[in-house]
Design an enzyme around this catalytic site. Structure first.
Site, PDB file in Angstrom:
ATOM      1  N   GLU A 174      61.585  62.758  33.742  1.00  0.00           N
ATOM      2  CA  GLU A 174      62.546  62.755  33.176  1.00  0.00           C
ATOM      3  C   GLU A 174      62.140  60.883  33.252  1.00  0.00           C
ATOM      4  O   GLU A 174      62.445  59.540  32.354  1.00  0.00           O
ATOM      5  CB  GLU A 174      64.689  62.534  33.221  1.00  0.00           C
ATOM      6  CG  GLU A 174      64.815  62.023  32.066  1.00  0.00           C
ATOM      7  CD  GLU A 174      66.340  62.214  32.565  1.00  0.00           C
ATOM      8  OE1 GLU A 174      67.098  62.839  33.763  1.00  0.00           O
ATOM      9  OE2 GLU A 174      67.379  61.770  32.212  1.00  0.00           O
ATOM     10  N   SER A 205      73.126  61.750  35.622  1.00  0.00           N
ATOM     11  CA  SER A 205      71.382  61.063  36.395  1.00  0.00           C
ATOM     12  C   SER A 205      70.945  59.768  35.362  1.00  0.00           C
ATOM     13  O   SER A 205      71.175  59.395  34.960  1.00  0.00           O
ATOM     14  CB  SER A 205      70.703  61.891  35.942  1.00  0.00           C
ATOM     15  OG  SER A 205      69.709  62.376  35.292  1.00  0.00           O
TER      16      SER A 205
END
Ligand SMILES: Nc1ccn([C@@H]2O[C@H](COP(=O)(O)OP(=O)(O)OP(=O)(O)O)[C@@H](O)[C@H]2O)c(=O)n1
Ligand SMILES: [Ca+2]
Length: 497
Positions: A174, A205
């Site tokens: 990511e 996150s």
């Protein structure tokens, strides 16, 4: 008169042979230029498409990318053609009704069918990548997360595109793909320019990724991603902090404030006059905080806003742990972080929040930014609601907390200083494409960024056309000069009287 006629008769430019040769010469040169230009003209553009679904913790979004068909891995740049926001929450919220997760995607998939030309449907790759929401659900209840994946896969297989699978991205992926997207869109990779770091703040996150001259990957291999792109080697530092997205961080601060299980909390991160009843079980229903649920707490508590930025900052600081670091230096929670090296692009919730607060200008000194945020936090809730009737109340209520969290994460967490704060740019889009991990993910899976610099034609088309034309004109001039012996000699000849 007769002398003049005689001269005219002797003038070779009036002789049929010369005229014919000249006309043929001119035609030949025009034909040469035309054929050369037409033959090498770029072919009419054809486009290819790719679709990525970003299944985030708070919502899902669909992105359609488009790129010139002949230039997949060469000079053409993939660009965002369209995006569609899926109605409803993120797919991880459908744990108890997975089929609804699949159904929620339908409207955006139908939009995609309209945006991608029909003859390209079957060859257009379709990916779904899930991030921290599904990471947390998978940790908490892997059967439920499998059920959600089965349902979304079932829905996506029905689409006319070439479905390539749905999976959870690792935090490293990511972070790294967000960095690739930003630098690809800025044309920094192809040109081998200094790169931009990427700061991504989601709901569950948050990622930080940058190149540091001091980082070769040896000190913490789990934070290192090595790339070879367009003939350049990169050793990227990246880290994803699970539970440090905006929504989970709010749970962490609420968990901190409700440790002793009170009925009422006076919350400095919410505007004065704000009041809301919240369930203990709803706050603690996440693996980020579930082990901290106070024993014997009542069912619910009342959260009352106090609107105090400095106190809010103190509460937020408590969610970061600075007590241990086994490396030469750390950000927080014992995570290695090399010396910051800017510039940085900060996107997703970084942008949403700072844009709402009118604080995206990082040339404003950090102290002034804090003062402005302090004054926003101190504004009565009734006034905030009145000023922003169109903004979702959930977002609106949280902007004081979110702004404070962002500044605290950047300065206390990542060690940005008053000076290096100005290296950050809050961005939403770059050249029309949203900043985020999706484009980088697709470029990687479709092998669209070559490891080596692509061979490019020695001349661009315009340069080629110019050179051919100039050469042809020179040839014509040479040809005319070569006919010089046939030129009339009369005009400059001395007159004999
Ligand atoms: N106008 C907006 C839009 C979103 N948000 C907030 O921004 C966060 C979501 O950011 P996003 O990048 O969309 O997160 P996700 O991708 O859904 O989450 P993650 O990346 O952690 O999976 C949420 O907390 C949401 O409340 C906001 O404050 N204002
Ligand atoms: Ca996200």
């Amino acid at each position: 008169m007769s002398a003049q006629r005689e001269m005219k008769e002797k003038n070779p430019w009036h002789m049929p042979v010369t005229i014919i040769i000249t006309v043929i010469g001119v035609i030949a040169i025009v034909a040469l230029v035309t054929v050369a230009v037409l033959q090498n003209r770029p072919l009419p553009q054809k486009y290819k498409y790719g679709i990525v679904l970003d299944a985030g913790s708070s919502h899902t979004a669909l992105y359609i990318y488009e790129w010139p068909a002949e230039k997949d891995n060469n000079t053409g740049r993939a660009e965002q053609k369209h995006s569609c926001k899926v109605k409803g929450p993120g797919i991880s919220s459908y744990a108890s009704a997975p089929l609804k997760a699949g159904e929620s995607l339908r409207a955006c998939m139908q939009e995609a069918e309209q945006w991608v030309p029909e003859r390209r449907h079957r060859e257009t790759p379709l990916y779904l990548g899930a991030t921290a929401g599904m990471r947390l659900l998978n940790m908490e209840n892997s059967t439920a997360s499998d059920g959600v994946f089965r349902a979304v896969e079932g829905a996506l297989q029905k689409a006319p595109f070439s479905f390539q699978g749905a999976r959870i991205l690792s935090g490293q992926e990511e972070g790294a793909f967000g960095w690739v997207t930003v630098n690809y869109l800025d044309d920094r990779l192809k040109q081998g320019l200094e790169t931009t770091g990427a700061l991504d703040l989601g709901g569950a996150s948050t990622q930080i990724s940058f190149i540091s001259d001091k980082f070769d990957g040896s000190e913490s291999q789990s934070n290192s991603v090595a790339f070879r792109l367009y003939g350049n080697d990169y050793n990227l530092y990246t880290h994803s902090f699970l539970c440090y997205g905006k929504d989970q961080a709010l749970r962490l601060t609420l968990a901190h404030q409700t440790q002793s299980g009170p009925n009422l909390i006076s919350d400095p991160c919410f505007n004065p006059g704000y009041s809301s009843t919240k369930n203990y079980s709803a706050i603690y229903d996440s693996p980020c905080v579930s082990n901290r649920k106070p024993q014997g707490a009542p069912l619910s508590f009342i959260q009352e806003g106090k609107g105090n930025f400095l106190q809010c900052q103190e509460v937020v600081k408590n969610v970061f742990n600075f007590t241990h670091c086994k490396y030469s230096q750390c950000s927080f929670n014992g995570v290695f972080q090399p010396l910051l090296q800017g510039p940085f692009g900060a996107f997703s919730a970084y942008y949403f929040v700072m844009n709402f607060l009118n604080l995206t200008d990082t040339t404003i000194p950090l102290e002034t930014v804090k003062q402005k945020l302090a004054s926003y936090c101190a504004t009565p809730w009734s006034q905030i609601m009145q000023q922003h009737p169109d903004v979702k109340v959930k977002y609106l209520a949280e902007y004081c907390f979110s702004g404070t969290y962002i500044l605290t994460l950047l300065t206390e967490g990542y060690n940005f200083t008053s000076e290096s704060y100005s290296d950050i740019k809050f961005i939403k889009k770059i050249k029309g494409s949203d900043a985020g991990w999706t484009l980088g993910y697709m470029l990687n899976l479709t092998n669209m960024i070559p490891a080596e610099a692509p061979d490019s034609p020695p001349l661009p088309h315009a340069g080629y056309v110019s050179i051919v034309t100039i050469m042809a004109i020179l040839l014509l001039i040479l040809f005319i000069i070569s006919l010089r012996p046939l030129w009339p000699r009369c005009s400059k000849q001395p007159q004999i009287v």
